[in-house]
Scaffold this motif. Sequence first.
Motif, PDB file in Angstrom:
ATOM      1  N   THR A   1       0.851  -1.198   0.000  1.00 17.00           N
ATOM      2  CA  THR A   1       0.000   0.000   0.000  1.00 17.00           C
ATOM      3  C   THR A   1       0.884   1.245   0.000  1.00 17.00           C
ATOM      4  O   THR A   1       1.934   1.281   0.638  1.00 17.00           O
ATOM      5  CB  THR A   1      -0.929   0.018   1.226  1.00 17.00           C
ATOM      6  OG1 THR A   1      -0.134  -0.165   2.399  1.00 17.00           O
ATOM      7  CG2 THR A   1      -1.973  -1.069   1.147  1.00 17.00           C
ATOM      8  N   ILE A   2       0.426   2.260  -0.740  1.00 18.85           N
ATOM      9  CA  ILE A   2       1.178   3.519  -0.827  1.00 18.85           C
ATOM     10  C   ILE A   2       0.270   4.688  -0.456  1.00 18.85           C
ATOM     11  O   ILE A   2      -0.952   4.528  -0.346  1.00 18.85           O
ATOM     12  CB  ILE A   2       1.761   3.732  -2.247  1.00 18.85           C
ATOM     13  CG1 ILE A   2       0.645   3.801  -3.295  1.00 18.85           C
ATOM     14  CG2 ILE A   2       2.764   2.639  -2.591  1.00 18.85           C
ATOM     15  CD1 ILE A   2       1.102   4.357  -4.633  1.00 18.85           C
ATOM     16  N   THR A   3       0.871   5.867  -0.286  1.00 22.55           N
ATOM     17  CA  THR A   3       0.106   7.081   0.053  1.00 22.55           C
ATOM     18  C   THR A   3      -0.120   7.907  -1.223  1.00 22.55           C
ATOM     19  O   THR A   3       0.595   7.721  -2.219  1.00 22.55           O
ATOM     20  CB  THR A   3       0.899   7.946   1.045  1.00 22.55           C
ATOM     21  OG1 THR A   3       2.118   8.344   0.389  1.00 22.55           O
ATOM     22  CG2 THR A   3       1.225   7.195   2.324  1.00 22.55           C
ATOM     23  N   PRO A   4      -1.066   8.860  -1.186  1.00 18.54           N
ATOM     24  CA  PRO A   4      -1.238   9.742  -2.351  1.00 18.54           C
ATOM     25  C   PRO A   4       0.050  10.505  -2.678  1.00 18.54           C
ATOM     26  O   PRO A   4       0.368  10.708  -3.849  1.00 18.54           O
ATOM     27  CB  PRO A   4      -2.342  10.703  -1.901  1.00 18.54           C
ATOM     28  CG  PRO A   4      -3.127   9.933  -0.897  1.00 18.54           C
ATOM     29  CD  PRO A   4      -2.114   9.101  -0.167  1.00 18.54           C
ATOM     30  N   ALA A   5       0.812  10.898  -1.646  1.00 21.91           N
ATOM     31  CA  ALA A   5       2.064  11.637  -1.892  1.00 21.91           C
ATOM     32  C   ALA A   5       3.071  10.771  -2.652  1.00 21.91           C
ATOM     33  O   ALA A   5       3.787  11.267  -3.528  1.00 21.91           O
ATOM     34  CB  ALA A   5       2.656  12.100  -0.565  1.00 21.91           C
ATOM     35  N   MET A   6       3.110   9.481  -2.345  1.00 16.03           N
ATOM     36  CA  MET A   6       4.021   8.571  -3.059  1.00 16.03           C
ATOM     37  C   MET A   6       3.591   8.423  -4.522  1.00 16.03           C
ATOM     38  O   MET A   6       4.430   8.396  -5.428  1.00 16.03           O
ATOM     39  CB  MET A   6       4.031   7.197  -2.373  1.00 16.03           C
ATOM     40  CG  MET A   6       4.772   7.176  -1.051  1.00 16.03           C
ATOM     41  SD  MET A   6       4.387   5.682  -0.092  1.00 16.03           S
ATOM     42  CE  MET A   6       5.472   4.495  -0.874  1.00 16.03           C
ATOM     43  N   LEU A   7       2.284   8.348  -4.739  1.00 18.09           N
ATOM     44  CA  LEU A   7       1.766   8.228  -6.114  1.00 18.09           C
ATOM     45  C   LEU A   7       2.096   9.500  -6.903  1.00 18.09           C
ATOM     46  O   LEU A   7       2.528   9.445  -8.060  1.00 18.09           O
ATOM     47  CB  LEU A   7       0.250   7.997  -6.091  1.00 18.09           C
ATOM     48  CG  LEU A   7      -0.384   7.699  -7.447  1.00 18.09           C
ATOM     49  CD1 LEU A   7       0.044   6.325  -7.962  1.00 18.09           C
ATOM     50  CD2 LEU A   7      -1.910   7.755  -7.372  1.00 18.09           C
TER      51      LEU A   7
ATOM     52  N   LYS B   1      -7.180  22.360  11.728  1.00 15.68           N
ATOM     53  CA  LYS B   1      -7.589  21.479  12.843  1.00 15.68           C
ATOM     54  C   LYS B   1      -6.597  20.336  13.065  1.00 15.68           C
ATOM     55  O   LYS B   1      -6.372  19.906  14.191  1.00 15.68           O
ATOM     56  CB  LYS B   1      -8.968  20.890  12.562  1.00 15.68           C
ATOM     57  CG  LYS B   1     -10.068  21.942  12.579  1.00 15.68           C
ATOM     58  CD  LYS B   1     -10.973  21.734  13.761  1.00 15.68           C
ATOM     59  CE  LYS B   1     -11.963  22.827  14.045  1.00 15.68           C
ATOM     60  NZ  LYS B   1     -12.726  23.344  12.932  1.00 15.68           N
ATOM     61  N   LEU B   2      -6.025  19.809  11.979  1.00 18.32           N
ATOM     62  CA  LEU B   2      -5.191  18.603  12.114  1.00 18.32           C
ATOM     63  C   LEU B   2      -3.693  18.868  11.918  1.00 18.32           C
ATOM     64  O   LEU B   2      -2.888  17.944  12.053  1.00 18.32           O
ATOM     65  CB  LEU B   2      -5.660  17.538  11.103  1.00 18.32           C
ATOM     66  CG  LEU B   2      -7.106  17.057  11.280  1.00 18.32           C
ATOM     67  CD1 LEU B   2      -7.571  16.265  10.062  1.00 18.32           C
ATOM     68  CD2 LEU B   2      -7.231  16.204  12.537  1.00 18.32           C
ATOM     69  N   LYS B   3      -3.358  20.118  11.588  1.00 18.30           N
ATOM     70  CA  LYS B   3      -1.937  20.493  11.366  1.00 18.30           C
ATOM     71  C   LYS B   3      -1.271  19.595  10.317  1.00 18.30           C
ATOM     72  O   LYS B   3      -0.219  19.000  10.541  1.00 18.30           O
ATOM     73  CB  LYS B   3      -1.140  20.400  12.685  1.00 18.30           C
ATOM     74  CG  LYS B   3      -1.807  21.066  13.873  1.00 18.30           C
ATOM     75  CD  LYS B   3      -1.508  22.559  13.920  1.00 18.30           C
ATOM     76  CE  LYS B   3      -2.194  23.283  15.061  1.00 18.30           C
ATOM     77  NZ  LYS B   3      -3.625  23.501  14.911  1.00 18.30           N
ATOM     78  N   ILE B   4      -1.964  19.470   9.201  1.00 18.47           N
ATOM     79  CA  ILE B   4      -1.412  18.674   8.087  1.00 18.47           C
ATOM     80  C   ILE B   4      -1.468  19.503   6.808  1.00 18.47           C
ATOM     81  O   ILE B   4      -2.176  20.523   6.767  1.00 18.47           O
ATOM     82  CB  ILE B   4      -2.228  17.365   7.842  1.00 18.47           C
ATOM     83  CG1 ILE B   4      -3.725  17.686   7.630  1.00 18.47           C
ATOM     84  CG2 ILE B   4      -2.036  16.373   8.982  1.00 18.47           C
ATOM     85  CD1 ILE B   4      -4.556  16.520   7.133  1.00 18.47           C
ATOM     86  N   ASN B   5      -0.759  19.066   5.781  1.00 17.85           N
ATOM     87  CA  ASN B   5      -0.926  19.649   4.451  1.00 17.85           C
ATOM     88  C   ASN B   5      -1.993  18.842   3.728  1.00 17.85           C
ATOM     89  O   ASN B   5      -1.958  17.612   3.763  1.00 17.85           O
ATOM     90  CB  ASN B   5       0.373  19.568   3.649  1.00 17.85           C
ATOM     91  CG  ASN B   5       1.374  20.595   4.122  1.00 17.85           C
ATOM     92  OD1 ASN B   5       0.998  21.654   4.641  1.00 17.85           O
ATOM     93  ND2 ASN B   5       2.639  20.282   3.988  1.00 17.85           N
ATOM     94  N   THR B   6      -2.920  19.549   3.112  1.00 15.13           N
ATOM     95  CA  THR B   6      -3.960  18.842   2.354  1.00 15.13           C
ATOM     96  C   THR B   6      -3.735  19.117   0.873  1.00 15.13           C
ATOM     97  O   THR B   6      -4.266  20.063   0.319  1.00 15.13           O
ATOM     98  CB  THR B   6      -5.360  19.301   2.797  1.00 15.13           C
ATOM     99  OG1 THR B   6      -5.395  19.285   4.208  1.00 15.13           O
ATOM    100  CG2 THR B   6      -6.444  18.385   2.288  1.00 15.13           C
ATOM    101  N   ASP B   7      -2.923  18.286   0.259  1.00 14.86           N
ATOM    102  CA  ASP B   7      -2.556  18.497  -1.142  1.00 14.86           C
ATOM    103  C   ASP B   7      -3.481  17.774  -2.116  1.00 14.86           C
ATOM    104  O   ASP B   7      -3.414  18.004  -3.311  1.00 14.86           O
ATOM    105  CB  ASP B   7      -1.126  17.976  -1.386  1.00 14.86           C
ATOM    106  CG  ASP B   7      -0.098  18.769  -0.599  1.00 14.86           C
ATOM    107  OD1 ASP B   7      -0.342  19.967  -0.348  1.00 14.86           O
ATOM    108  OD2 ASP B   7       0.942  18.191  -0.224  1.00 14.86           O
TER     109      ASP B   7
END
Length: 276
Positions: free
Chosen positions: A62-68, A182-188
């Motif tokens: 399994t991979i993440t959207p950032a890896m794709l 709210k989550l302190k993340i990047n939403t790319d």
Amino acid sequence: MAIYLLVIILIAIIFFLRKNIPAYVPILMYHRIAEVPNDRNSLPPEKFAWQLNYLHEHGFHTITPAMLYAFYTQGTALPHKPILLTFDDGYTDNYTVALPLLKKYNMTSVVFPISEWVGKKNHWENFGKQETTTMDWQVLESWLQAGQTIASHTQNHPFLHVCKQPQLQEELCGSKKSLESKLKINTDFLCYPYGKFNQAVVHAAKKAGYKAAFAIFENVNLRKIDLFALPRIPIPDHQSKWEFRLKVSCLFIVFIALRKWEREFKQYRKKYFQHK
Ligand SMILES: [Zn+2]
């Protein structure tokens, strides 16, 4: 005549395979992981468990959207037999039922919560769906801590292709900002509700700062990789084992491409030959 046609079809298939298969990464689309009668978006937990076990046994990673994204834009290498698992809408059962199974196999996935519906009952689905809840902000934080990803799915889950400009911007920018603060993340990354989009939606998504967006297989052009129309494969409640095996294999893209060509050919024939 028939033999020439067959040769042309074979050449087209070989050309398509050579061009597309090396870049093909199956992206699966799940919603609820729950036993709900007559709801095609709710996959029974035992079926989900079988599917993860299948992926594990057959060497998928399994991979993440950032890896794709890095793979498509910079050619960054992916693990052997990559696959991306996605969950729409952020239902609580993704956390209580799917996450323990994902952890069991050391798998990662992405969930797309609807930012105005976080921690609420699923009343945006006011068309006879069984009542349930979505993950609240605290649970979403635990989801992140468990090595999972979160990306945007708008504020209110509208059909984006019929939204007027101000609403479109609000839905895309508002949800991004909300998840980020709210989550302190990047939403790319973005997921289009119902898989529906058009050029105005793509333009607005780019303007809002998204790097890529997920759609559904049927609505996208398969001849090239389009970062704002990433094709996902729906996994319905009645998913049979043989069809799941086909869906995660590279043969599926050929199967879908042939189906689309058949449809296009029929439309062409209808348009140019029917009334002559
Ligand atoms: Zn959705």
